[in-house]
Design an enzyme around this catalytic site. Structure first.
Site, PDB file in Angstrom:
ATOM      1  N   GLU A  50       7.829  86.277 -15.308  1.00 50.69           N
ATOM      2  CA  GLU A  50       8.415  85.945 -13.894  1.00 50.69           C
ATOM      3  C   GLU A  50       6.963  86.054 -12.975  1.00 50.69           C
ATOM      4  OE1 GLU A  50      11.703  88.722 -13.117  1.00 50.69           O
ATOM      5  OE2 GLU A  50      12.851  87.224 -14.026  1.00 50.69           O
ATOM      6  N   GLU A  62      11.582  96.891 -35.340  1.00 50.07           N
ATOM      7  CA  GLU A  62      11.007  98.080 -34.461  1.00 50.07           C
ATOM      8  C   GLU A  62      10.761  99.040 -35.120  1.00 50.07           C
ATOM      9  OE1 GLU A  62      14.720 100.668 -33.253  1.00 50.07           O
ATOM     10  OE2 GLU A  62      14.977  98.820 -32.168  1.00 50.07           O
TER      11      GLU A  62
END
Length: 273
Positions: free
Chosen positions: A81, A112
């Site tokens: 963004e 992960e």
């Protein structure tokens, strides 16, 4: 102090399946209200990280967010963004997620848990001492994130983190930890809820404050935003109108010519009227 994973502690609510929708909403909302208060306690930690980030950015460095699952997605969202909001290159703030871009939409099993991939992912972007790396993990125990920060420390790269457990392995690894202690989730262990909200709010603070410090905002306006749709073009025209006290048509013409709000304002203020 002993490490206790409060993000995994049992919810103080029970029999959720028997609650009405109204009760569910009231209780979730009550829990969400505690998040800003938890962040308030960590503002000094957040400030230090932003100061470190701004120092690096001003010298041509970058901010890296690195995480897994929800934490990784939030980092990717915040990074993605910044170019449209502040007009910076997409290489200034970079979000990395365990499992790669596929993991933004679909869970990548065991990604992960890798103790090598995080550092490898950073190396793909030629990470250096000019940069700062912010690990994001609600639990503070994600191997992908911790191992990446360990390698950064070894290579004299500034490290920070955002986590929701006190004295977690991640907090102890990062040079500048941010700990937002939000407590047990409404649904036990569902750290996409309060912990995710906390992480998103802190990421907003880091990127927004950093960009303001870099001069990417004038007054309270996003004068460097990308004009990528009609709504933003109209907003840009109105910014120019407000700043220069000119008509919509004049502002529209300026923006059409200069393709940027700041450039339009500067051109006009330099006597080109």
């Amino acid at each position: 102090m002993k490490f206790i994973k409060t993000t995994e502690a049992n919810s103080k609510y029970n029999n959720l399946e028997n609650m009405t929708v109204s009760d569910l909403l009231i209780n979730i909302n009550n829990e969400d209200k505690t998040v800003p208060l938890a962040i308030e306690k960590a503002l000094p930690q957040i400030e230090i990280v932003i100061q470190q980030a701004v120092t690096k950015l001003k010298k041509g460095g970058r901010i890296f967010y690195i995480g897994a699952g929800t934490s990784g997605r939030l980092g990717v969202v915040d990074a993605s963004e910044c170019p449209p909001t502040f007009g910076v290159d997409s290489n200034v703030i970079i979000g990395l997620i365990a499992g790669g871009d596929k993991a933004i939409r679909d869970a990548v099993e065991f990604a992960e848990d890798s103790k090598t991939q995080g550092w490898q992912d950073l190396q793909q972007h030629n990470i250096s001492t000019k940069d700062i790396v912010i690990g994001i993990a609600a639990s503070g125990t994600t191997p992908y994130v911790i191992s990446a920060l360990e390698e950064c420390n070894t290579n004299k790269i500034i490290t920070a983190c955002i986590t929701c457990n006190k004295n977690s392995p991640l907090s102890l690894t990062a040079q500048y930890p941010i700990e937002i202690i939000v407590g047990p989730e409404f649904i036990t262990g569902s750290s996409r809820m309060k912990a995710g909200t906390a992480q998103k709010l802190v990421l907003n603070m880091i990127s927004t404050a950093s960009m303001i410090q870099l001069g990417k905002v004038k007054g309270n306006k996003m004068v460097d935003m990308q004009l990528s749709n009609d709504k933003l073009v109209d907003r840009g025209i109105k910014m120019i109108m407000s700043e220069l006290h000119i008509s919509y048509t004049e502002a529209e013409q300026l923006l059409h010519e200069h393709k940027n709000v700041r450039a339009s304002i500067n051109y006009y203020n330099n006597g080109n009227r």
